[in-house]
Design a protein around this motif. Structure first.
Motif, PDB file in Angstrom:
ATOM      1  N   GLY A 136       9.321  -8.818   2.719  1.00  0.00           N
ATOM      2  CA  GLY A 136       8.461  -7.725   3.176  1.00  0.00           C
ATOM      3  C   GLY A 136       7.425  -7.314   2.136  1.00  0.00           C
ATOM      4  O   GLY A 136       7.685  -7.353   0.940  1.00  0.00           O
ATOM      5  N   HIS A 137       6.216  -6.967   2.639  1.00  0.00           N
ATOM      6  CA  HIS A 137       5.127  -6.421   1.820  1.00  0.00           C
ATOM      7  C   HIS A 137       4.618  -7.459   0.797  1.00  0.00           C
ATOM      8  O   HIS A 137       4.825  -8.640   0.982  1.00  0.00           O
ATOM      9  N   GLY A 138       3.957  -6.989  -0.287  1.00  0.00           N
ATOM     10  CA  GLY A 138       3.394  -7.917  -1.279  1.00  0.00           C
ATOM     11  C   GLY A 138       1.939  -7.602  -1.574  1.00  0.00           C
ATOM     12  O   GLY A 138       1.241  -7.012  -0.734  1.00  0.00           O
ATOM     13  N   GLN A 150       9.046  -0.834  -6.729  1.00  0.00           N
ATOM     14  CA  GLN A 150       8.340  -1.163  -5.497  1.00  0.00           C
ATOM     15  C   GLN A 150       9.168  -2.110  -4.639  1.00  0.00           C
ATOM     16  O   GLN A 150       9.685  -3.119  -5.137  1.00  0.00           O
ATOM     17  N   GLU A 151       9.239  -1.780  -3.361  1.00  0.00           N
ATOM     18  CA  GLU A 151      10.037  -2.578  -2.422  1.00  0.00           C
ATOM     19  C   GLU A 151       9.650  -4.049  -2.466  1.00  0.00           C
ATOM     20  O   GLU A 151      10.514  -4.931  -2.394  1.00  0.00           O
ATOM     21  N   LYS A 152       8.333  -4.329  -2.573  1.00  0.00           N
ATOM     22  CA  LYS A 152       7.848  -5.719  -2.479  1.00  0.00           C
ATOM     23  C   LYS A 152       8.516  -6.639  -3.508  1.00  0.00           C
ATOM     24  O   LYS A 152       8.716  -7.820  -3.250  1.00  0.00           O
ATOM     25  N   LEU A 203      12.781  -9.543   5.541  1.00  0.00           N
ATOM     26  CA  LEU A 203      13.633  -8.813   4.588  1.00  0.00           C
ATOM     27  C   LEU A 203      12.925  -7.561   4.083  1.00  0.00           C
ATOM     28  O   LEU A 203      11.798  -7.647   3.572  1.00  0.00           O
ATOM     29  N   HIS A 204      13.581  -6.445   4.225  1.00  0.00           N
ATOM     30  CA  HIS A 204      13.015  -5.161   3.794  1.00  0.00           C
ATOM     31  C   HIS A 204      14.077  -4.271   3.180  1.00  0.00           C
ATOM     32  O   HIS A 204      15.274  -4.481   3.377  1.00  0.00           O
ATOM     33  N   PHE A 205      13.586  -3.247   2.434  1.00  0.00           N
ATOM     34  CA  PHE A 205      14.454  -2.145   2.022  1.00  0.00           C
ATOM     35  C   PHE A 205      13.820  -0.868   2.533  1.00  0.00           C
ATOM     36  O   PHE A 205      12.600  -0.718   2.547  1.00  0.00           O
ATOM     37  N   ASN A 206      14.651   0.045   2.956  1.00  0.00           N
ATOM     38  CA  ASN A 206      14.223   1.206   3.714  1.00  0.00           C
ATOM     39  C   ASN A 206      13.747   2.352   2.831  1.00  0.00           C
ATOM     40  O   ASN A 206      13.964   2.350   1.623  1.00  0.00           O
TER      41      ASN A 206
END
Ligand SMILES: [Zn+2]
Length: 331
Positions: A136-138, A150-152, A203-206
Motif C-alpha cells: 500500500g501507498h509509496g 509512515q505506513e508505506k 497490504l495495508h496498516f490501518n
C-alpha cells in the motif's frame, strides 16, 4: 382424483423439491421464506436443521449457536455478526427476530454463508501459482503516519518478507511495487492483470484518522462489495465490477487468510468485511485487501514495527494462501 393424476402430482412435488434443494437457494423451501423490510429472509433454525447443524437459540442473549462435527457458527440477533469457527465475518444484513424466531437474509445465505460452508468445486485444471502483492501507498503518498513512521515503509517491508516466503513455498510472486515509488491505484490491479496473476493481495496498516492514540485496534480483511450491495467499510455500493466475477472466491480467500492471521497472531479480530476499493474492483482474479493492525494503537504499532511479528504475519498469510489454493484446485 384418479391414481394416475395423484401420481403425477407426487412426481411434480418431488421434482419441485429437488429443484429447490439443488439450486443456490441454500436448501430453503419457499415455506420458510418471509419478507422482512422488503427482503427475503429464511428461518435460521430450519436452515440449520436442514444442513445437519444442531442449534441452540438463547432468546435472552440473542445468541444462536450451530454446530456439528466440523463447523461452529455463532449468530447474534439484531447484528450482522457471525463467527465461523471463531472467526468474525460480517453479513450484509442483521439477523432479524420475528415472533421470537431468528431469520437470516436469503442474500447472506447465498452470497456469504453457503459459499464459505460449501465451497463450489473449481474447474478442472485450475491452478493457483502466481501471486501479486500490492504494498500500500509509496512515494508521495505515505499512507497512515504515526510519530514520523509512515505506513508505506511497513507495507513494503511486509510485501518483501511475504514474497520471499511465497517463493519458498513454490509460488511465483509479482511485486506491484518493490521500492518507494508512487503508483496510481488503478495501475496496481492493471499490472496484476497484465502479468496474469492468479491472486491479488493488497497490504495495508490501518489508522483511525489522525485523532491521536485510539482504542480502535486489530486486523480486518476486505473483499469486494457485492453488486448493489452494502459495504461494511469504505466505498459506496455500485453496479457490477470486473472483480465481482470472483465474489465467492474473493470471500473464501479473505476467510482463509484472515482466519490464519487471527489464529497465529495476538491482534484483535475486526472481521472479514466488504469494501468497494479500486484495487479490488479492477482485479481480474480473486483479490483481497489486508489491514494488518492500527498504526495509531500503541500495542498494534509495536507489532507492526517488529521484524519478528511481521515475519509471523507473513507466515500466516502464506498459510492462508495455501489453504485457499487447496480449495481452489480441488475438483
Ligand atoms: Zn493504507
Amino acid at each position: 382424483m384418479s391414481r394416475r393424476v395423484l401420481g403425477w402430482i407426487c412426481v411434480l412435488l418431488w421434482f419441485g423439491l429437488g429443484l429447490g434443494l439443488g439450486t443456490g437457494r441454500a436448501q430453503s423451501s419457499r415455506r420458510d421464506l418471509v419478507r422482512i423490510k422488503g427482503r427475503l429472509h429464511a428461518d435460521l433454525g430450519l436452515w440449520g436443521a436442514r444442513n445437519g447443524l444442531r442449534g441452540r437459540w438463547n432468546p435472552t442473549s440473542g445468541e444462536l449457536r450451530f454446530s456439528n462435527r466440523w463447523i461452529n457458527l455463532l449468530f447474534k440477533a439484531d447484528t450482522a455478526r457471525v463467527e465461523l469457527d471463531g472467526v468474525l465475518v460480517w453479513l450484509e444484513f442483521p439477523i432479524a427476530v420475528e415472533r421470537g424466531r431468528p431469520y437470516v437474509s436469503q442474500r447472506d445465505l447465498d452470497m456469504t454463508l453457503m459459499p464459505l460452508l460449501k465451497p463450489a468445486k473449481s474447474t478442472p485444471g485450475r491452478k493457483i501459482r502466481r501471486v501479486a502483492l500490492s504494498a500500500g501507498h509509496g512515494g508521495k503518498d505515505p499512507g497512515n503516519m504515526e510519530g514520523g513512521r509512515q505506513e508505506k515503509h511497513y507495507t513494503l517491508k511486509l510485501a518483501k518478507e511475504l514474497a520471499a516466503r511465497l517463493r519458498a513455498a513454490g509460488f511465483e510472486v509479482i511485486l506491484v511495487r518493490d521500492e518507494d515509488e508512487y503508483i496510481e491505484l488503478d495501475d496496481r490491479p492493471a499490472k496484476a492483470n497484465r502479468l496474469k496473476a492468479d491472486l491479488y493481495l493488497s497490504l495495508h496498516f490501518n489508522g483511525a484518522g489522525g485523532r491521536g492514540s485510539t482504542t480502535a485496534n486489530g486486523l480486518e480483511t476486505f473483499s469486494l462489495t457485492l453488486p448493489g450491495g452494502r459495504s461494511t467499510g469504505g466505498g459506496n455500493s455500485t453496479g457490477v465490477q470486473p472483480g465481482n466475477r470472483f465474489d465467492k472466491e474473493n470471500l473464501m480467500l479473505a476467510y482463509q487468510v484472515h482466519r490464519s492471521l487471527v489464529q497465529a497472531l495476538d491482534f484483535a479480530d475486526r472481521g472479514i468485511k466488504r469494501a468497494n476499493f479500486a484495487e479490488l474492483r479492477d482485479a481480474r482474479m480473486p483479490a483481497i485487501l489486508i489491514e494488518g493492525g492500527f498504526m495509531d494503537h500503541s500495542e498494534d504499532l509495536k507489532r507492526i514495527m517488529s521484524d519478528r511479528e511481521r515475519a509471523k504475519m507473513a507466515d500466516a498469510i502464506v498459510d492462508g494462501v495455501r489453504a485457499f489454493k487447496r480449495l481452489a484446485e480441488r475438483n
